[in-house]
Design a protein around this motif. Structure first.
Motif, PDB file in Angstrom:
ATOM      1  N   UNK A 187      24.263  55.201  53.931  1.00 32.92           N
ATOM      2  CA  UNK A 187      25.627  55.715  53.751  1.00 32.92           C
ATOM      3  C   UNK A 187      26.641  54.652  54.164  1.00 32.92           C
ATOM      4  N   UNK A 188      26.407  54.016  55.306  1.00 30.59           N
ATOM      5  CA  UNK A 188      27.331  52.995  55.792  1.00 30.59           C
ATOM      6  C   UNK A 188      27.370  51.783  54.858  1.00 30.59           C
ATOM      7  N   UNK A 189      26.213  51.324  54.418  1.00 26.54           N
ATOM      8  CA  UNK A 189      26.164  50.188  53.505  1.00 26.54           C
ATOM      9  C   UNK A 189      26.905  50.507  52.206  1.00 26.54           C
ATOM     10  N   UNK A 190      26.741  51.737  51.709  1.00 26.16           N
ATOM     11  CA  UNK A 190      27.448  52.144  50.497  1.00 26.16           C
ATOM     12  C   UNK A 190      28.961  52.106  50.725  1.00 26.16           C
ATOM     13  N   UNK A 191      29.401  52.618  51.878  1.00 26.15           N
ATOM     14  CA  UNK A 191      30.835  52.585  52.197  1.00 26.15           C
ATOM     15  C   UNK A 191      31.333  51.138  52.276  1.00 26.15           C
ATOM     16  N   UNK A 192      30.583  50.260  52.938  1.00 26.97           N
ATOM     17  CA  UNK A 192      30.993  48.861  53.044  1.00 26.97           C
ATOM     18  C   UNK A 192      31.019  48.185  51.667  1.00 26.97           C
ATOM     19  N   UNK A 193      30.012  48.461  50.861  1.00 23.57           N
ATOM     20  CA  UNK A 193      29.949  47.856  49.534  1.00 23.57           C
ATOM     21  C   UNK A 193      31.138  48.276  48.679  1.00 23.57           C
ATOM     22  N   UNK A 194      31.396  49.577  48.643  1.00 23.10           N
ATOM     23  CA  UNK A 194      32.472  50.085  47.790  1.00 23.10           C
ATOM     24  C   UNK A 194      33.837  49.613  48.289  1.00 23.10           C
ATOM     25  N   UNK A 195      34.096  49.799  49.587  1.00 16.73           N
ATOM     26  CA  UNK A 195      35.454  49.568  50.076  1.00 16.73           C
ATOM     27  C   UNK A 195      35.743  48.120  50.488  1.00 16.73           C
ATOM     28  N   UNK A 196      34.728  47.361  50.897  1.00 16.73           N
ATOM     29  CA  UNK A 196      34.972  45.955  51.265  1.00 16.73           C
ATOM     30  C   UNK A 196      34.673  45.033  50.085  1.00 16.73           C
ATOM     31  N   UNK A 197      33.462  45.144  49.547  1.00 21.04           N
ATOM     32  CA  UNK A 197      33.041  44.218  48.505  1.00 21.04           C
ATOM     33  C   UNK A 197      33.727  44.479  47.160  1.00 21.04           C
ATOM     34  N   UNK A 198      33.869  45.741  46.787  1.00 24.83           N
ATOM     35  CA  UNK A 198      34.425  46.057  45.472  1.00 24.83           C
ATOM     36  C   UNK A 198      35.942  46.237  45.485  1.00 24.83           C
TER      37      UNK A 198
END
Length: 181
Positions: free
Chosen positions: A138-149
């Motif tokens: 869940x955390x990795x998904x949040x980081x990917x969506x909001x930081x990386x994308x």
């Protein structure tokens, strides 16, 4: 202080060992009270002891959760800013370190979840890491969506993700991993 302890006069070496035994007993004593119970027995804090006793599990979870948030954020900053690692990789390494810390503190102080066998211990460990893997996803998904994308502020996203993870981990630990029988 270590230098003073290690340079004991001849014949006094046993005092150094006794000092560590005393510290260990204060932390892990056989009185049925842990160090947090003993702290609440200090003058001035005794008035809060009934409230503390009633809410001890949640208070300790929040205390250790706060330590883990600080540790996790500090490691994340160290790994991303100082070492130049990517956010996702830095997060996984910080996660491994923090989960080991959490397992020890949750098992020992928060849920007081001792077991009588190695099988029970490893079942707790497997359940704990499984739950933490779920919340890591869940955390990795949040980081990917909001930081990386979306290119949002990495520290703000990381802090919000930590709040989501702490609440989720409490529910998983209390009701699945360390449930009272």
């Amino acid at each position: 202080w270590w230098d003073r302890l290690s340079s004991c006069p001849a014949g006094w070496e046993h005092l150094r060992f006794e000092y560590f035994v005393l510290i260990w007993e204060l932390i892990m004593g056989n009185t049925g009270e842990d160090i947090f119970d003993r702290i609440m027995s200090l003058p001035g804090l005794g008035i809060m002891k009934p409230w503390y006793s009633k809410h001890k599990e949640v208070l300790l979870y929040l205390f250790f959760g706060g330590l883990v948030v600080f540790l996790n954020l500090a490691l994340f900053v160290l790994f991303t800013k100082r070492f130049g690692w990517g956010a996702l990789f830095a997060n996984v390494v910080a996660w491994v370190i923090c989960v080991l810390f959490q397992f020890i503190t949750n098992r020992t102080w928060v849920f007081d979840a001792t077991t009588d066998s190695a099988k029970g211990f490893f079942a707790q460990l497997a359940g704990f890491f499984s739950g933490r893997l779920l919340t890591l996803g869940v955390e990795e998904l949040m980081l990917f969506v909001f930081i990386e994308q979306m290119q949002w502020n990495d520290m703000l996203v990381k802090l919000i993700a930590q709040i989501v993870v702490i609440v989720s981990n409490y529910v998983i630990s209390k009701f699945f991993v360390f449930k009272q029988k």
